[in-house]
Design a protein around this motif. Structure first.
Motif, mmCIF file in Angstrom:
data_model
loop_
_atom_site.group_PDB
_atom_site.id
_atom_site.type_symbol
_atom_site.label_atom_id
_atom_site.label_comp_id
_atom_site.label_asym_id
_atom_site.label_seq_id
_atom_site.Cartn_x
_atom_site.Cartn_y
_atom_site.Cartn_z
ATOM 1 N N GLN A 1 40.506 43.613 41.496
ATOM 2 C CA GLN A 1 41.046 42.340 41.945
ATOM 3 C C GLN A 1 39.965 41.269 41.943
ATOM 4 O OE1 GLN A 1 44.012 41.392 42.366
ATOM 5 N NE2 GLN A 1 45.241 42.627 43.760
ATOM 6 N N GLN A 3 39.502 37.373 43.495
ATOM 7 C CA GLN A 3 40.029 36.299 44.330
ATOM 8 C C GLN A 3 39.368 34.991 43.908
ATOM 9 O OE1 GLN A 3 38.659 39.239 46.053
ATOM 10 N NE2 GLN A 3 40.709 40.048 45.675
ATOM 11 N N GLU A 5 39.156 30.710 44.532
ATOM 12 C CA GLU A 5 39.409 29.620 45.468
ATOM 13 C C GLU A 5 38.896 28.317 44.881
ATOM 14 O OE1 GLU A 5 37.897 30.222 49.375
ATOM 15 O OE2 GLU A 5 38.762 28.379 50.167
ATOM 16 N N TYR A 111 44.401 36.589 37.018
ATOM 17 C CA TYR A 111 44.218 36.203 38.420
ATOM 18 C C TYR A 111 44.233 34.677 38.527
ATOM 19 C CZ TYR A 111 42.627 41.012 38.602
ATOM 20 O OH TYR A 111 42.547 42.375 38.486
#
Length: 122
Positions: A1, A3, A5, A111
């Motif tokens: 994964q 992430q 931002e 992603y």
């Protein structure tokens, strides 16, 4: 994964500049091609720019070519979008995305960040 931002969005006058940042966490950032997309109200999400693993290769949408610059800093797990000479039609939510293979379509990316709003007033 992975992430992602985004940050740096905001309100700017036409002709102005903004720099968007996207910071990644999770898996090895340098293994992913990175892209920026945007979505205006009532429109589909569209490709803006992409950058290769090491940053040597970039591709831009015709609508932003010469005005936007994508870059990355693998040591900081970050990708950037420098936007200049902004126009009202650049108003959108801007998303960064990571891809193991890469491409120009939303389906090429694995992603996504949550997005940051950019509003250009005329």
């Amino acid at each position: 994964q992975v992430q992602l931002e985004e940050s740096g969005g905001g309100l700017v006058q036409a002709g102005g500049s903004l720099r968007l940042s996207c910071t990644a966490s999770g898996r090895t950032f340098s293994n992913y091609r990175m892209g920026w997309f945007r979505q205006a109200p009532g429109k589909e999400r569209e490709f803006v720019a992409t950058i290769s693993l090491g940053g040597a290769r970039t591709i831009y949408a015709d609508s932003v070519k010469g005005r936007f610059t994508i870059s990355r800093d693998n040591a900081k797990n970050s990708v950037y979008l420098q936007m200049s000479t902004l126009k009202s039609e650049d108003t959108a939510v801007y998303y960064c995305a990571a891809a193991r293979i890469g491409g120009l379509s939303t389906t090429d990316y694995d992603y996504w960040g949550q997005g940051t709003q950019v509003t250009v007033s005329s």
